[in-house]
Scaffold this active site. Structure first.
Site, PDB file in Angstrom:
ATOM      1  N   HIS A  71      19.764 -35.873  -5.254  1.00  0.00           N
ATOM      2  CA  HIS A  71      18.943 -36.516  -3.920  1.00  0.00           C
ATOM      3  C   HIS A  71      17.206 -36.414  -4.250  1.00  0.00           C
ATOM      4  CE1 HIS A  71      23.143 -37.006  -2.266  1.00  0.00           C
ATOM      5  NE2 HIS A  71      23.069 -36.067  -2.703  1.00  0.00           N
ATOM      6  N   ARG A 100       5.532   0.103  -6.188  1.00  0.00           N
ATOM      7  CA  ARG A 100       4.733  -0.812  -4.579  1.00  0.00           C
ATOM      8  C   ARG A 100       4.252  -1.512  -5.472  1.00  0.00           C
ATOM      9  NH1 ARG A 100       6.488   2.389  -0.257  1.00  0.00           N
ATOM     10  NH2 ARG A 100       4.807   0.962   0.820  1.00  0.00           N
ATOM     11  N   TRP A 154      -2.907  -2.423  -1.588  1.00  0.00           N
ATOM     12  CA  TRP A 154      -2.920  -3.633  -2.133  1.00  0.00           C
ATOM     13  C   TRP A 154      -3.268  -4.538  -0.710  1.00  0.00           C
ATOM     14  CZ3 TRP A 154      -0.063  -7.987   0.402  1.00  0.00           C
ATOM     15  CH2 TRP A 154       1.165  -9.139  -0.721  1.00  0.00           C
ATOM     16  N   GLU A 161      18.896 -17.056  -6.488  1.00  0.00           N
ATOM     17  CA  GLU A 161      18.833 -16.102  -6.792  1.00  0.00           C
ATOM     18  C   GLU A 161      18.163 -15.661  -8.010  1.00  0.00           C
ATOM     19  OE1 GLU A 161      17.534 -13.686  -5.659  1.00  0.00           O
ATOM     20  OE2 GLU A 161      18.037 -11.526  -6.933  1.00  0.00           O
ATOM     21  N   LYS A 199       6.885  -4.060  -3.984  1.00  0.00           N
ATOM     22  CA  LYS A 199       8.155  -3.747  -3.887  1.00  0.00           C
ATOM     23  C   LYS A 199       8.617  -3.499  -2.094  1.00  0.00           C
ATOM     24  CE  LYS A 199      12.324  -2.153  -5.563  1.00  0.00           C
ATOM     25  NZ  LYS A 199      13.427  -3.770  -5.618  1.00  0.00           N
ATOM     26  N   CYS A 258       0.649  -0.945  -0.375  1.00  0.00           N
ATOM     27  CA  CYS A 258       0.466  -0.153  -0.238  1.00  0.00           C
ATOM     28  C   CYS A 258       0.996   1.017  -0.544  1.00  0.00           C
ATOM     29  CB  CYS A 258      -0.842   0.026   0.996  1.00  0.00           C
ATOM     30  SG  CYS A 258      -1.793  -1.244   1.161  1.00  0.00           S
ATOM     31  N   GLU A 291       9.537 -15.090 -10.198  1.00  0.00           N
ATOM     32  CA  GLU A 291       9.265 -14.161  -9.868  1.00  0.00           C
ATOM     33  C   GLU A 291       8.292 -12.616 -11.006  1.00  0.00           C
ATOM     34  OE1 GLU A 291      11.268 -10.864  -7.875  1.00  0.00           O
ATOM     35  OE2 GLU A 291      12.577 -11.175  -8.326  1.00  0.00           O
ATOM     36  N   LYS A 317      14.169 -14.332  -9.894  1.00  0.00           N
ATOM     37  CA  LYS A 317      14.321 -13.496 -10.903  1.00  0.00           C
ATOM     38  C   LYS A 317      13.765 -14.122 -12.329  1.00  0.00           C
ATOM     39  CE  LYS A 317      14.973 -10.399  -9.092  1.00  0.00           C
ATOM     40  NZ  LYS A 317      15.936 -10.697  -7.247  1.00  0.00           N
ATOM     41  N   ASN A 319      -2.140   2.081   6.054  1.00  0.00           N
ATOM     42  CA  ASN A 319      -0.821   1.475   5.310  1.00  0.00           C
ATOM     43  C   ASN A 319      -0.831   0.233   7.202  1.00  0.00           C
ATOM     44  OD1 ASN A 319      -0.854   2.734   3.106  1.00  0.00           O
ATOM     45  ND2 ASN A 319       1.147   2.713   3.432  1.00  0.00           N
ATOM     46  N   GLY A 320      -0.974  -0.859   7.076  1.00  0.00           N
ATOM     47  CA  GLY A 320      -0.237  -1.681   8.007  1.00  0.00           C
ATOM     48  C   GLY A 320      -1.786  -2.736   8.066  1.00  0.00           C
TER      49      GLY A 320
HETATM   50  C1  F6R Z   1      12.934 -10.279  -5.060  1.00  0.00           C
HETATM   51  C2  F6R Z   1      12.920  -8.964  -4.662  1.00  0.00           C
HETATM   52  C3  F6R Z   1      12.519  -9.552  -2.602  1.00  0.00           C
HETATM   53  C4  F6R Z   1      12.983  -8.787  -1.646  1.00  0.00           C
HETATM   54  C5  F6R Z   1      12.719  -8.855  -0.539  1.00  0.00           C
HETATM   55  C6  F6R Z   1      13.281  -8.383   0.543  1.00  0.00           C
HETATM   56  O1  F6R Z   1      12.942  -9.596  -6.466  1.00  0.00           O
HETATM   57  O2  F6R Z   1      12.627  -8.083  -4.547  1.00  0.00           O
HETATM   58  O3  F6R Z   1      12.328 -10.480  -2.574  1.00  0.00           O
HETATM   59  O4  F6R Z   1      14.569  -9.053  -2.114  1.00  0.00           O
HETATM   60  O5  F6R Z   1      11.143  -8.502  -0.396  1.00  0.00           O
HETATM   61  O6  F6R Z   1      13.255  -6.990   0.839  1.00  0.00           O
HETATM   62  P1  F6R Z   1      14.230  -5.503   1.300  1.00  0.00           P
HETATM   63  O7  F6R Z   1      15.198  -5.600   0.006  1.00  0.00           O
HETATM   64  O8  F6R Z   1      13.823  -4.736   0.720  1.00  0.00           O
HETATM   65  O9  F6R Z   1      13.840  -6.357   2.868  1.00  0.00           O
END
Ligand code: F6R
Length: 628
Positions: A524, A27, A94, A501, A623, A2, A508, A505, A120-121
């Site tokens: 395994h 976000r 959100w 990672e 985000k 949000c 997502e 990527k 928010n929250g």
């Molecule tokens: C993946 C991604 C998320 C963040 C995670 C932590 O591309 O962006 O997995 O890495 O939500 O976010 P931060 O670093 O903001 O605590």
């Protein structure tokens, strides 16, 4: 997650609110809404979907001509607020409590339609409060937890909305970033924070409130960060801030370092691509002034005031989520191999709920790009409660995690807008390498080793540029594979986290099923899935586990699995096993993750573009994950 924007000032609130909402779009959200007040009536519009939908609906309702197109200065409301100030609040939602519908979108209001707020929250005791208010005859419209605050304000209102809010927040349990106004007191807007970020931007004859500085930057760089428990009463002629004990507090005014151009695409089709290509520069920014080559030493200014405590650290627990957790996993390998400090890495969401046994010589290091991730923040608070030293590597200056840690290091990479984290990951790895040198040199690391790591760090930006130059080749490879339904990513030692990672990527932003495995684990179990339609990425540079990787590749090949290898320049042998090869320059083993992750970022990007997906704002994601 949000987003909130609030406005009080001499200008028209609506265009500023809409502009702010657009800057918060990255976000992630599913609906939005605005409410502006003129001291007489409130004009409110909500919409499901993109901000463009909200603008369309504003036009339909807008009594004025020409219609609102966004950005231009219009006077929506015929009458200005008392004292000549315009007031408005806006929100991107959100969904958590209740579906993403117009009714559940914020702003919410009380029964009289005079008290409006965005939030928010999560209000944890909302059901209990709601039952009580329903018994008293309040009429609820939405399924949200937020609406309960509006009705509580109405219930306790005593002709002063500031004092009423103070009482209401004593009854509420949970987290909130809150902006509210009462139409009968149109000369003020109220802001409150507990566990959810809020920034107050101080412009000329106007104040803009937002959950994220990117919504404020266009208007001012002077900001006040609210702390948990604080309530701000903002009037046209000044701001009063009260702490949880109702004492007025003097807050520092901070200057934001970022500028607007840093937050724009600069000709790239997507923020993600821009951010991938920024990495030679962001690595330099993360290292600038932070080492002395001749002495083989790192100096991290943010840790200066705890220099003695750092010397005594006997164990480190790294806590983070998602991509930051993968960076932490590389950090664990670095710190153990080069600094000789026992290190553990843990998901923040797990750490916060189990009972970790931590002694006083342990430091907890949190990694977070946004500095607002709810799980990471809660884990940090858990660690602080145990009285241990807490450190942070954070990008957003002034964010909650940055402020809560005892000491820390900023990434200095500018705003990361694309939901998929790229430049933050390589910056986190760079700072972890510097931290390894700093801690290692206090212990057993030799001058030669310290120098060697720093010299390798210095040449990384040039090496990254070389990888970025192969973007067309990576794009061609993605064209070959983008219709596949499953991918495995495999790597060993330092590149095991890179495999994880790389898979994250891809899944997502392209919604393709992808899993990252430690190379040795494949046999395994997971190898059972491999066939000609299940390709594997191998991160197999020339390092101490190269031969082991080649054996694992053979096992995949023997089962008709296709292989895409990330290999060291000049490695011709790998072509005998791999179907496609992406080369990266040679580097120190501990630093290869910084290079190897870049082709994986580009591959995921191209696949998502080929599939026609919304690269910067993938579905279901946000985000900054400010809820549990
Ligand atoms: C993946 C991604 C998320 C963040 C995670 C932590 O591309 O962006 O997995 O890495 O939500 O976010 P931060 O670093 O903001 O605590």
């Amino acid at each position: 997650m949000c987003g909130i924007v609030g406005y009080i000032g001499e200008n028209d609130a609506l265009p500023i609110l809409i502009d702010g909402l657009k800057r918060l779009e990255y976000r992630g959200y599913d609906s939005s809404g605005i409410a502006v007040c003129d001291g007489d009536k409130v004009f409110s519009v909500k919409a499901v979907g993109k901000i463009a939908e909200l603008e369309k609906k504003i036009n339909e309702k807008n009594p004025l001509n020409p219609p609102f197109e966004g950005g231009q200065k219009i006077t929506l409301l015929p009458k200005e607020g008392e004292g000549g100030f315009n007031i408005g609040i806006a929100h991107t939602r959100w969904a958590t409590h209740g579906a993403p519908t117009e009714i559940n979108a914020h702003p919410h209001h009380d029964c009289t339609g005079k008290i409006w707020l965005v939030h928010n929250g999560i209000i944890e005791n909302y059901q209990q409060l709601k039952n009580h208010l329903l018994e008293k005859g309040h009429k609820f419209i939405s399924e949200t937890d937020t609406e309960v605050i509006a009705h509580l304000l109405e219930d306790l209102y005593d002709d002063n909305i500031t004092e009423t809010l103070k009482k209401v927040l004593k009854l509420v349990k949970g987290t909130y970033g809150l902006v509210a106004f009462h139409n009968d007191e149109p000369n003020k807007i109220l802001v409150a924070k507990e566990g959810s970020p809020l920034v107050i931007g101080l412009g000329e004859n106007e104040t803009i409130i937002a959950s994220d500085v990117s919504a404020i930057l266009r208007y001012t760089k002077q900001v006040i960060y609210l702390d948990d428990g604080e309530i701000a009463e903002i009037k046209g002629d000044g701001i009063k801030i009260y702490d949880a004990n109702d004492s007025e507090v003097d807050k520092k005014v901070n200057e934001i370092e970022w500028d607007m151009t840093q937050a724009e695409k600069q000709g790239y089709p997507h923020f993600m691509l821009k951010e991938i290509f920024e990495q030679p520069e962001t690595i330099i920014n993360s290292m600038r002034g932070r080492y002395i080559v001749e002495e083989g030493k790192a100096k991290l200014g943010g840790l200066d005031n705890i220099a003695d405590k750092i010397r005594d650290i006997e164990k480190i627990i790294i806590v983070a989520c998602g991509t930051a957790k993968h960076a932490g996993l590389v950090g664990e390998y670095m710190l153990e191999e080069y600094a000789g400090i026992p290190t553990e890495i843990e998901y923040a969401s797990e750490f916060r709920y189990r009972q970790p046994v931590i002694d006083k010589k342990t430091a907890v290091l949190v990694l977070s790009q946004s500095g607002e991730t709810a799980d990471t923040l809660a884990a940090l608070k858990e660690a602080k409660g145990k009285g241990v030293l807490t450190l942070g590597i954070v990008n957003v200056v002034g964010s909650s995690i940055a402020r809560e840690t005892d000491a820390g290091v900023y990434n200095h990479i500018g705003p990361e807008i694309a939901v998929a984290s790229t430049k933050a990951f390589t910056s986190q790895l760079t700072i972890l390498a510097l931290l390894t040198v700093l801690l290692g040199r206090q212990r057993n690391m030799s001058l030669v080793t310290g120098k060697r790591i720093i010299e390798e760090l210095q040449v990384l930006p040039e090496k990254i540029k070389k990888i970025l130059d192969t973007n067309e080749n990576i794009k061609k490879i993605s064209e070959k594979y983008f219709s596949m339904k499953n991918f495995a990513y495999l790597g060993r030692k330092y590149n095991n986290p890179v495999a994880q990672e790389g898979a994250l990527k891809l899944k997502e932003i392209s919604y393709i099923h992808a899993e990252g495995f430690a190379g040795g684990e494949m046999k395994h179990g997971p190898i059972a899935m491999i066939d000609e339609n299940f390709p594997s990425f191998f991160i197999s540079p020339r390092d101490s586990v190269y031969e082991k990787n080649i054996s694992n590749m053979q096992e995949i090949k023997a089962r008709n699995g296709k292989i895409i290898a990330i290999a060291t320049e000049g490695d011709e042998k790998i072509k005998e096993t791999a179907n496609d090869v992406i080369y990266i320059p040679k580097s120190l083993e501990m630093l290869t993750p910084i290079l190897a992750s870049i082709p994986l970022q580009l591959f995921a990007y191209h696949v998502a573009v080929l599939k026609g997906l919304d690269v910067d704002k993938p579905r279901n994601l946000a985000k900054s994950v400010t809820v549990e």
